[in-house]
Write a protein that holds these residues in place. Structure first.
Motif, mmCIF file in Angstrom:
data_model
loop_
_atom_site.group_PDB
_atom_site.id
_atom_site.type_symbol
_atom_site.label_atom_id
_atom_site.label_comp_id
_atom_site.label_asym_id
_atom_site.label_seq_id
_atom_site.Cartn_x
_atom_site.Cartn_y
_atom_site.Cartn_z
ATOM 1 N N THR A 50 0.845 -1.193 0.000
ATOM 2 C CA THR A 50 0.000 0.000 0.000
ATOM 3 C C THR A 50 0.882 1.245 0.000
ATOM 4 O O THR A 50 1.825 1.330 0.781
ATOM 5 C CB THR A 50 -0.917 0.028 1.236
ATOM 6 N N VAL A 51 0.571 2.187 -0.881
ATOM 7 C CA VAL A 51 1.261 3.478 -0.883
ATOM 8 C C VAL A 51 0.327 4.507 -0.263
ATOM 9 O O VAL A 51 -0.801 4.705 -0.724
ATOM 10 C CB VAL A 51 1.656 3.917 -2.304
ATOM 11 N N ARG A 52 0.785 5.129 0.797
ATOM 12 C CA ARG A 52 0.037 6.223 1.409
ATOM 13 C C ARG A 52 0.718 7.527 1.021
ATOM 14 O O ARG A 52 1.936 7.636 1.070
ATOM 15 C CB ARG A 52 -0.039 6.053 2.928
ATOM 16 N N TYR A 53 -0.104 8.517 0.640
ATOM 17 C CA TYR A 53 0.444 9.772 0.117
ATOM 18 C C TYR A 53 -0.491 10.925 0.473
ATOM 19 O O TYR A 53 -1.670 10.717 0.783
ATOM 20 C CB TYR A 53 0.607 9.681 -1.404
ATOM 21 N N VAL A 54 0.030 12.137 0.412
ATOM 22 C CA VAL A 54 -0.791 13.331 0.637
ATOM 23 C C VAL A 54 -1.441 13.708 -0.690
ATOM 24 O O VAL A 54 -0.745 13.919 -1.690
ATOM 25 C CB VAL A 54 0.038 14.486 1.184
ATOM 26 N N GLY A 55 -2.783 13.771 -0.714
ATOM 27 C CA GLY A 55 -3.512 14.032 -1.942
ATOM 28 C C GLY A 55 -3.797 15.500 -2.179
ATOM 29 O O GLY A 55 -3.286 16.395 -1.478
ATOM 30 N N ASP A 56 -4.651 15.772 -3.186
ATOM 31 C CA ASP A 56 -4.967 17.147 -3.590
ATOM 32 C C ASP A 56 -5.539 17.984 -2.452
ATOM 33 O O ASP A 56 -5.322 19.190 -2.388
ATOM 34 C CB ASP A 56 -5.980 17.130 -4.745
ATOM 35 N N ASN A 57 -6.300 17.354 -1.571
ATOM 36 C CA ASN A 57 -6.943 18.090 -0.482
ATOM 37 C C ASN A 57 -6.049 18.229 0.750
ATOM 38 O O ASN A 57 -6.491 18.722 1.786
ATOM 39 C CB ASN A 57 -8.259 17.422 -0.098
ATOM 40 N N GLY A 58 -4.791 17.785 0.641
ATOM 41 C CA GLY A 58 -3.883 17.891 1.774
ATOM 42 C C GLY A 58 -4.041 16.782 2.799
ATOM 43 O O GLY A 58 -3.374 16.814 3.838
ATOM 44 N N GLN A 59 -4.913 15.807 2.522
ATOM 45 C CA GLN A 59 -5.147 14.698 3.442
ATOM 46 C C GLN A 59 -4.442 13.442 2.926
ATOM 47 O O GLN A 59 -4.214 13.281 1.734
ATOM 48 C CB GLN A 59 -6.644 14.428 3.580
ATOM 49 N N VAL A 60 -4.131 12.539 3.865
ATOM 50 C CA VAL A 60 -3.470 11.292 3.490
ATOM 51 C C VAL A 60 -4.471 10.367 2.799
ATOM 52 O O VAL A 60 -5.571 10.133 3.315
ATOM 53 C CB VAL A 60 -2.867 10.593 4.722
ATOM 54 N N ALA A 61 -4.090 9.866 1.635
ATOM 55 C CA ALA A 61 -4.889 8.896 0.886
ATOM 56 C C ALA A 61 -4.048 7.641 0.701
ATOM 57 O O ALA A 61 -2.856 7.619 1.030
ATOM 58 C CB ALA A 61 -5.306 9.478 -0.463
ATOM 59 N N SER A 62 -4.646 6.584 0.155
ATOM 60 C CA SER A 62 -3.898 5.337 -0.024
ATOM 61 C C SER A 62 -4.352 4.607 -1.278
ATOM 62 O O SER A 62 -5.518 4.708 -1.673
ATOM 63 C CB SER A 62 -4.045 4.426 1.197
ATOM 64 N N GLU A 63 -3.423 3.890 -1.897
ATOM 65 C CA GLU A 63 -3.713 3.040 -3.052
ATOM 66 C C GLU A 63 -2.825 1.808 -2.969
ATOM 67 O O GLU A 63 -1.681 1.895 -2.507
ATOM 68 C CB GLU A 63 -3.458 3.775 -4.372
ATOM 69 N N THR A 110 5.594 -0.582 -10.474
ATOM 70 C CA THR A 110 5.726 0.882 -10.468
ATOM 71 C C THR A 110 4.357 1.522 -10.284
ATOM 72 O O THR A 110 3.398 1.153 -10.959
ATOM 73 C CB THR A 110 6.363 1.391 -11.772
ATOM 74 N N TRP A 111 4.284 2.480 -9.367
ATOM 75 C CA TRP A 111 3.062 3.219 -9.095
ATOM 76 C C TRP A 111 3.369 4.706 -9.215
ATOM 77 O O TRP A 111 4.415 5.172 -8.751
ATOM 78 C CB TRP A 111 2.566 2.891 -7.687
ATOM 79 N N THR A 112 2.477 5.481 -9.855
ATOM 80 C CA THR A 112 2.673 6.922 -9.996
ATOM 81 C C THR A 112 1.382 7.652 -9.658
ATOM 82 O O THR A 112 0.276 7.117 -9.832
ATOM 83 C CB THR A 112 3.116 7.309 -11.418
ATOM 84 N N LYS A 113 1.532 8.882 -9.209
ATOM 85 C CA LYS A 113 0.385 9.728 -8.883
ATOM 86 C C LYS A 113 0.814 11.188 -8.969
ATOM 87 O O LYS A 113 1.921 11.541 -8.549
ATOM 88 C CB LYS A 113 -0.110 9.415 -7.470
ATOM 89 N N SER A 114 -0.065 12.037 -9.518
ATOM 90 C CA SER A 114 0.210 13.467 -9.597
ATOM 91 C C SER A 114 -0.904 14.228 -8.892
ATOM 92 O O SER A 114 -2.088 13.995 -9.154
ATOM 93 C CB SER A 114 0.305 13.916 -11.058
ATOM 94 N N VAL A 115 -0.531 15.126 -7.976
ATOM 95 C CA VAL A 115 -1.517 15.906 -7.229
ATOM 96 C C VAL A 115 -1.110 17.375 -7.222
ATOM 97 O O VAL A 115 0.041 17.721 -7.490
ATOM 98 C CB VAL A 115 -1.665 15.395 -5.777
ATOM 99 N N ASN A 116 -2.062 18.236 -6.900
ATOM 100 C CA ASN A 116 -1.822 19.679 -6.810
ATOM 101 C C ASN A 116 -2.310 20.138 -5.443
ATOM 102 O O ASN A 116 -3.518 20.151 -5.190
ATOM 103 C CB ASN A 116 -2.561 20.401 -7.935
ATOM 104 N N ILE A 117 -1.397 20.518 -4.557
ATOM 105 C CA ILE A 117 -1.736 20.807 -3.159
ATOM 106 C C ILE A 117 -1.641 22.311 -2.901
ATOM 107 O O ILE A 117 -0.593 22.915 -3.135
ATOM 108 C CB ILE A 117 -0.785 20.056 -2.210
ATOM 109 N N PRO A 118 -2.727 22.947 -2.413
ATOM 110 C CA PRO A 118 -2.683 24.381 -2.096
ATOM 111 C C PRO A 118 -1.675 24.676 -0.981
ATOM 112 O O PRO A 118 -1.494 23.875 -0.065
ATOM 113 C CB PRO A 118 -4.112 24.693 -1.642
ATOM 114 N N LEU A 119 -1.034 25.852 -1.067
ATOM 115 C CA LEU A 119 -0.060 26.280 -0.064
ATOM 116 C C LEU A 119 -0.733 27.033 1.070
ATOM 117 O O LEU A 119 -1.757 27.694 0.846
ATOM 118 C CB LEU A 119 0.987 27.178 -0.723
ATOM 119 N N PRO A 120 -0.127 26.999 2.280
ATOM 120 C CA PRO A 120 1.022 26.176 2.685
ATOM 121 C C PRO A 120 0.605 24.707 2.735
ATOM 122 O O PRO A 120 -0.564 24.402 2.958
ATOM 123 C CB PRO A 120 1.369 26.714 4.069
ATOM 124 N N ALA A 121 1.573 23.820 2.529
ATOM 125 C CA ALA A 121 1.204 22.425 2.333
ATOM 126 C C ALA A 121 2.255 21.480 2.887
ATOM 127 O O ALA A 121 3.409 21.828 3.085
ATOM 128 C CB ALA A 121 1.014 22.149 0.836
#
Length: 212
Positions: free
Chosen positions: A69-82, A88-99
């Motif tokens: 399981t990969v846990r990561y900080v998502g677009d909303n600034g909260q931890v998500a998991s996949e 190989t696993w990839t993910k692209s997110v856009n996080i509002p600042l400060p972040a």
């Protein structure tokens, strides 16, 4: 009397002719070109977010013996998991600042494993770019990586290895509106800190293939 009428007729005719010339000639302003239009004021570019590209890579043998399981900080600034379905696993997110941004690789054994040697490795990476209010790049960023865990293990050492991935194979950074980047901590949740060997019959303190 006739003379006066003739004079008045001539005077009236002259006035009409003068009015006609004035109307046809127009004003001097009509001959001037239109003034140059004022260009619009450019919109100031403001730093608003960080685009983050995550990558996790693991060996096929790790996927064979564990649910990763990969846990990561998502677009909303909260931890998500996949869950990883390939190496190989990839993910692209856009996080509002400060972040905060980051990822953590968490493998859990699927069950008892056969005796033998297992070549296992895991690595995570996070690249980031600074964006303005229109989603356009303001400044190029950098890339951060987790520690790389790579070794050959016997079956009774797998638990030790998977725990090591969970507790050390992560990267976490905080981002501010002045382009500064700093280390930070993130509560990943999931099986972080859990004993991934529980119920498997595998010794979590087993030695690696190199140490046996």
């Amino acid at each position: 009397m006739m003379k006066n009428l003739k004079m008045m007729s001539m005077l009236l005719g002259g006035l009409l002719a003068l009015g006609s010339l004035t109307a046809c000639g127009g004003s001097d302003d009509d001959d001037k070109p239109d003034p140059t239009p004022t260009p619009p004021t450019p919109v100031e570019k403001v730093l608003t977010s960080v685009k983050t590209d995550y990558t996790a890579t693991v060996s096929q043998q790790l996927l064979d013996v564990a649910t990763v399981t990969v846990r990561y900080v998502g677009d909303n600034g909260q931890v998500a998991s996949e869950q990883m379905s390939s190496t190989t696993w990839t993910k692209s997110v856009n996080i509002p600042l400060p972040a905060k941004a980051g990822l953590n690789i968490q493998p859990t054994l699927k069950g008892a494993v056969a005796e033998g040697e297992y070549t296992l490795n895991a690595k995570g990476q996070m690249s980031y770019t600074w964006l303005d209010q229109d989603g356009q790049q303001l400044k190029s960023g950098s890339s951060e990586s987790t520690p790389v865990l790579d070794a050959v293990f016997f079956a009774d050492g797998l638990g030790q290895y998977l725990n090591a991935i969970t507790t050390t194979c992560y990267v976490a950074r905080s981002f501010a509106k002045d382009y500064s980047v700093a280390d930070t901590s993130i509560i990943w949740g999931g099986n972080a800190g859990d004993d991934t060997t529980q119920g498997t019959g595998i010794d979590p303190t087993g030695a690696t293939g190199e140490g046996r």
